[in-house]
Design an enzyme around this catalytic site. Structure first.
Site, PDB file in Angstrom:
ATOM      1  N   SER A  30       0.790  -1.233   0.000  1.00 44.43           N
ATOM      2  CA  SER A  30       0.000   0.000   0.000  1.00 44.43           C
ATOM      3  C   SER A  30       0.825   1.287   0.000  1.00 44.43           C
ATOM      4  O   SER A  30       0.243   2.370  -0.062  1.00 44.43           O
ATOM      5  CB  SER A  30      -0.950   0.017   1.201  1.00 44.43           C
ATOM      6  OG  SER A  30      -2.034  -0.844   0.976  1.00 44.43           O
ATOM      7  N   LYS A  33       0.029   3.793  -2.624  1.00 48.05           N
ATOM      8  CA  LYS A  33      -0.974   4.858  -2.521  1.00 48.05           C
ATOM      9  C   LYS A  33      -0.345   6.252  -2.372  1.00 48.05           C
ATOM     10  O   LYS A  33      -1.058   7.253  -2.473  1.00 48.05           O
ATOM     11  CB  LYS A  33      -1.931   4.574  -1.357  1.00 48.05           C
ATOM     12  CG  LYS A  33      -2.751   3.299  -1.554  1.00 48.05           C
ATOM     13  CD  LYS A  33      -3.775   3.123  -0.439  1.00 48.05           C
ATOM     14  CE  LYS A  33      -4.605   1.858  -0.636  1.00 48.05           C
ATOM     15  NZ  LYS A  33      -3.954   0.658  -0.112  1.00 48.05           N
ATOM     16  N   SER A  86      -5.579   3.529   4.609  1.00 52.18           N
ATOM     17  CA  SER A  86      -5.131   2.723   3.474  1.00 52.18           C
ATOM     18  C   SER A  86      -6.286   2.084   2.721  1.00 52.18           C
ATOM     19  O   SER A  86      -6.227   0.922   2.313  1.00 52.18           O
ATOM     20  CB  SER A  86      -4.158   1.632   3.952  1.00 52.18           C
ATOM     21  OG  SER A  86      -3.362   1.155   2.902  1.00 52.18           O
TER      22      SER A  86
END
Length: 350
Positions: A30, A33, A86
């Site tokens: 993640s 992101k 997230s």
């Protein structure tokens, strides 16, 4: 370092202070992101439009901010959700809203990566779910994060331990707690993003600022990431100090030739800050560069010279030396021959 790959850099100039396998291409979970949110916020800066969440947008596994089909919220709100808890649903929704599809958005991600010089990076998904062709390196993630922190909205979001996200339909505000524990654990921490999948292991990108020094640290596949980041950041701060060149107290008078005054005051200024190892600050050479005299006219604020600070590799900072007042050119008295010539010119011009 427990990490398979790690790096800590100065965000201001990208200087690498420590690295371990920092150019190895690895899954990044993640922390993906960071790029997704940066592109989303750049789109929001042009038009922070409201997004209607569709079933396609939330058809994604993993962590979530709890979006439901029919929800309405802005692009900025989606960035807040993907950076705090997230949310894969937030990342997917933003990708479709900005790019038209996750595939086209991935192309935008790779285009931005190329612009930033991220040579060990390739994106496939906006959320970071495992894919053999989706990877980056610790070095590239650090470089990306340094660029992202220059975006005020990105910096605002990743620095908050809790964030309130506004939904316009149904009208409500939801408070989310940031997954980044370093915001509470480490003094000066101001970001950035956690990540985990079984394939990638624990991934973490952190940032911290102290006494004018902004650091970015990255670990990939690190079972002991919180402790390792404290070590990385401590080490980074021990290697850099912020040197502020300041000659605002500098004063002297400089002779002026052909002016209504015989001299003009010279005023010092403060210069740009420079990041240096602490021992180098003690050994900087300071040189004042000014002419021995000036010719009139002189204007207030005119740059007359500078003070240069140098180390063994060259100039690290300078400050400007400015004129503190105006000195006009003195009128020149004409001799008898010049006056006679002026009269002759007048006679012939009639």
């Amino acid at each position: 370092m427990s990490a398979k790959s790690a790096v800590v850099i100065s965000a201001a100039d990208g200087r690498v202070l420590y690295e371990k396998n920092s150019r190895e291409k690895l899954p990044i979970a993640s922390t993906t992101k960071i790029m997704t949110a940066l592109l989303t916020l750049e789109a929001a800066s042009r038009n922070d439009r409201t997004v209607l969440i569709t079933p396609e947008m939330i058809r994604v596994e993993g962590s979530s901010m709890g979006l439901k089909a029919g929800d309405k919220l802005t692009l900025t709100a989606l960035a807040e959700g993907m950076l705090s808890v997230s949310g894969n649903d937030a990342a997917n929704s933003a990708a479709i809203a900005v790019g038209g599809s996750t595939e086209r958005f991935a192309a935008l991600m790779n285009q931005k990566a190329a612009q930033l010089g991220l040579s060990e990076t390739h994106y496939v998904t906006p959320s970071g779910l495992d894919n053999a062709e989706h990877y980056s390196s610790a070095g590239d993630l650090a470089k990306l994060t340094a660029a992202a922190l220059k975006n005020p909205e990105f910096a605002r979001i990743v620095s908050q331990k809790k964030i309130q996200v506004r939904f316009s339909d149904p009208d409500r505000t939801v408070t989310y707690t940031n997954h980044n524990k370093l915001l509470s654990m480490y003094a000066g921490c101001n970001g950035v993003k956690t990540g985990f999948t079984k394939k990638s292991g624990r991934c973490l990108v952190s940032a911290a600022q102290r006494d004018g020094v902004q650091l970015v640290a990255v670990t990939l596949s690190d079972p002991n990431d919180w402790e390792d980041h404290e070590k990385l950041l401590d080490y980074g701060f021990s290697r850099l100090t912020c040197f502020q060149a300041d000659d605002s107290e500098f004063r002297l008078n400089l002779p002026v030739v052909g002016g209504t005054a015989g001299s003009v005051s010279v005023l010092g200024t403060a210069g740009a800050a420079a990041l240096l190892p602490p021992d180098e600050v003690q050994n900087l050479r300071r040189t004042v560069e000014l002419p021995q005299f000036l010719y009139a006219p002189v204007k207030r604020g005119q740059v007359l010279g500078l003070v240069r600070y140098q180390n063994e590799t060259g100039t690290v900072s300078t400050t400007k030396l400015l004129a503190g007042g105006n000195v006009s050119r003195q009128a020149v008295k004409k001799n008898i021959f010049e006056k006679l010539w002026d009269r002759i010119r007048v006679l012939f011009s009639v």
